[in-house]
Scaffold this motif. Structure first.
Motif, PDB file in Angstrom:
ATOM      1  N   LEU A 235     -35.315  30.186  77.324  1.00 48.64           N
ATOM      2  CA  LEU A 235     -35.034  30.808  78.620  1.00 48.64           C
ATOM      3  C   LEU A 235     -35.343  29.851  79.761  1.00 48.64           C
ATOM      4  N   LYS A 236     -36.412  29.089  79.612  1.00 46.66           N
ATOM      5  CA  LYS A 236     -36.781  28.109  80.637  1.00 46.66           C
ATOM      6  C   LYS A 236     -35.691  27.046  80.777  1.00 46.66           C
ATOM      7  N   THR A 237     -35.212  26.547  79.632  1.00 42.97           N
ATOM      8  CA  THR A 237     -34.154  25.533  79.650  1.00 42.97           C
ATOM      9  C   THR A 237     -32.878  26.076  80.297  1.00 42.97           C
ATOM     10  N   MET A 238     -32.518  27.326  79.931  1.00 43.76           N
ATOM     11  CA  MET A 238     -31.300  27.913  80.477  1.00 43.76           C
ATOM     12  C   MET A 238     -31.435  28.207  81.971  1.00 43.76           C
ATOM     13  N   SER A 239     -32.639  28.532  82.408  1.00 37.92           N
ATOM     14  CA  SER A 239     -32.828  28.770  83.843  1.00 37.92           C
ATOM     15  C   SER A 239     -32.669  27.467  84.624  1.00 37.92           C
ATOM     16  N   GLU A 240     -33.126  26.358  84.064  1.00 34.27           N
ATOM     17  CA  GLU A 240     -32.981  25.062  84.731  1.00 34.27           C
ATOM     18  C   GLU A 240     -31.511  24.635  84.782  1.00 34.27           C
ATOM     19  N   ILE A 241     -30.781  24.868  83.681  1.00 33.55           N
ATOM     20  CA  ILE A 241     -29.352  24.541  83.662  1.00 33.55           C
ATOM     21  C   ILE A 241     -28.603  25.434  84.655  1.00 33.55           C
ATOM     22  N   SER A 242     -28.960  26.711  84.661  1.00 32.19           N
ATOM     23  CA  SER A 242     -28.250  27.686  85.501  1.00 32.19           C
ATOM     24  C   SER A 242     -28.444  27.402  86.982  1.00 32.19           C
ATOM     25  N   ILE A 243     -29.661  27.059  87.386  1.00 32.96           N
ATOM     26  CA  ILE A 243     -29.907  26.838  88.810  1.00 32.96           C
ATOM     27  C   ILE A 243     -29.118  25.627  89.306  1.00 32.96           C
ATOM     28  N   LYS A 244     -28.948  24.623  88.453  1.00 28.66           N
ATOM     29  CA  LYS A 244     -28.161  23.444  88.836  1.00 28.66           C
ATOM     30  C   LYS A 244     -26.686  23.815  89.045  1.00 28.66           C
ATOM     31  N   ARG A 245     -26.153  24.647  88.123  1.00 28.33           N
ATOM     32  CA  ARG A 245     -24.747  25.048  88.245  1.00 28.33           C
ATOM     33  C   ARG A 245     -24.533  25.930  89.476  1.00 28.33           C
ATOM     34  N   VAL A 246     -25.459  26.848  89.710  1.00 26.13           N
ATOM     35  CA  VAL A 246     -25.341  27.732  90.865  1.00 26.13           C
ATOM     36  C   VAL A 246     -25.429  26.918  92.154  1.00 26.13           C
ATOM     37  N   TYR A 247     -26.375  25.986  92.212  1.00 29.50           N
ATOM     38  CA  TYR A 247     -26.528  25.160  93.407  1.00 29.50           C
ATOM     39  C   TYR A 247     -25.259  24.336  93.649  1.00 29.50           C
ATOM     40  N   TRP A 248     -24.709  23.750  92.593  1.00 26.69           N
ATOM     41  CA  TRP A 248     -23.481  22.956  92.727  1.00 26.69           C
ATOM     42  C   TRP A 248     -22.341  23.815  93.243  1.00 26.69           C
ATOM     43  N   PHE A 249     -22.208  25.048  92.727  1.00 29.26           N
ATOM     44  CA  PHE A 249     -21.110  25.907  93.142  1.00 29.26           C
ATOM     45  C   PHE A 249     -21.275  26.352  94.593  1.00 29.26           C
ATOM     46  N   LEU A 250     -22.510  26.638  95.011  1.00 25.23           N
ATOM     47  CA  LEU A 250     -22.763  27.006  96.406  1.00 25.23           C
ATOM     48  C   LEU A 250     -22.413  25.855  97.350  1.00 25.23           C
ATOM     49  N   GLN A 251     -22.751  24.629  96.932  1.00 29.87           N
ATOM     50  CA  GLN A 251     -22.407  23.462  97.743  1.00 29.87           C
ATOM     51  C   GLN A 251     -20.900  23.276  97.837  1.00 29.87           C
ATOM     52  N   LYS A 252     -20.203  23.539  96.739  1.00 27.32           N
ATOM     53  CA  LYS A 252     -18.738  23.419  96.723  1.00 27.32           C
ATOM     54  C   LYS A 252     -18.121  24.418  97.696  1.00 27.32           C
ATOM     55  N   ILE A 253     -18.628  25.653  97.704  1.00 29.23           N
ATOM     56  CA  ILE A 253     -18.119  26.665  98.629  1.00 29.23           C
ATOM     57  C   ILE A 253     -18.337  26.221 100.073  1.00 29.23           C
ATOM     58  N   LYS A 254     -19.521  25.682 100.342  1.00 24.99           N
ATOM     59  CA  LYS A 254     -19.838  25.239 101.698  1.00 24.99           C
ATOM     60  C   LYS A 254     -18.915  24.101 102.133  1.00 24.99           C
ATOM     61  N   GLN A 255     -18.648  23.157 101.222  1.00 27.31           N
ATOM     62  CA  GLN A 255     -17.757  22.044 101.543  1.00 27.31           C
ATOM     63  C   GLN A 255     -16.341  22.543 101.815  1.00 27.31           C
ATOM     64  N   ASP A 256     -15.885  23.508 101.004  1.00 25.66           N
ATOM     65  CA  ASP A 256     -14.541  24.064 101.204  1.00 25.66           C
ATOM     66  C   ASP A 256     -14.429  24.743 102.562  1.00 25.66           C
TER      67      ASP A 256
END
Length: 263
Positions: A235-256
């Protein structure tokens, strides 16, 4: 809730941090509203919606009552859902539930109203028996509103009709491993000051062979999906992977949004 009852419960409007930059503004087209009435030891909670547009709206709602027990870390989440239609200018009561006013647990009441395309239009959030952190959130919101009034007349006028939300993470889990993952994920979200413009939803759904899986949405887009396993390290590993993907997607939305504004 009637004025004479306001001293019996602590209600904090925790609409998180406001920022007029590229944040989504809610309650401008359809406003979500939570009303509270106290009858003896019982508090009745009613969620309603108001159509502020000049046309009818086909909508759905989720009214959640989330109870946090600080003594044993147990959480409960009672949800009511439904679909409805609002005519122009109409206000409609959607759902009602009750809680005991003697309950000392921290209770979060959250009303979300979506359109037929699952776009969030209205939101209201209240906290009963709020913590010091809830008070800080309320103070931060008030300070930001005052800042907007002093620096940007257009922004304050816009905000008067709606609410700007940032950093909202919604939990829809079913099992202890699901709740454990949410706590790990949200801890990373807060620690890294992600404070995204879009609502993030951590949802646990049934999968094959009575297993469950986690789906994480940013707004209406699914950005993470995986099967739940109860091991803490997993769960710890998946939370670290997930936060990176969520952060990347939020940044993509902001750039768009930045590109759209530029052009």
């Amino acid at each position: 809730m009637q004025a004479k009852n306001t001293h019996t419960i602590l209600i904090i409007l925790a609409v998180v941090f406001t920022n007029c930059g590229f944040s989504q503004v809610y309650n401008t087209q359809v406003a979500a509203k939570i009303d509270m009435q106290q009858y003896g030891d019982v508090i009745q909670i009613t969620g309603s919606a108001i159509n502020k547009t000049s046309s009818s709206q086909s909508l759905r709602y989720i009214l959640s009552v989330i109870k946090n027990n600080s003594s044993n870390s147990n959480n409960s989440n009672n949800k009511q859902r439904g679909r409805f239609v609002l005519d122009l200018g109409e206000k409609k009561n959607l759902s009602s539930t009750t809680i005991n006013s003697k309950d000392k647990d921290r209770i979060i009441i959250l009303l979300l109203v979506y359109d037929e395309n699952d776009k969030l239009l209205g939101m209201e959030r209240m906290v009963i028996n709020g913590t010091e952190e809830d008070l800080k959130l309320e103070d931060a919101e008030n300070e930001q509103k005052e800042s907007l009034r002093n620096t940007s007349p257009d922004a304050s006028e816009k905000e008067a009709d709606g609410v700007v939300l940032r950093g909202v993470v919604i939990e829809e889990t079913k099992t202890k491993p699901g709740r454990d993952f949410y706590k790990m994920f949200y801890s990373l979200y807060a620690a890294n000051n992600v404070d995204g413009d879009e609502i993030v939803t951590v949802k646990e759904v049934l999968a094959i062979n009575n297993n469950t899986k986690i789906e994480i949405f940013v707004a209406t887009e699914k950005v993470v999906e995986f099967f739940i396993r109860p091991q803490d390290e997993y769960l710890k590993t998946m939370s670290e992977i997930s936060i990176k993907r969520v952060y990347w997607f939020l940044q993509k939305i902001k750039q768009d949004k930045n590109l759209k504004k530029y052009y």
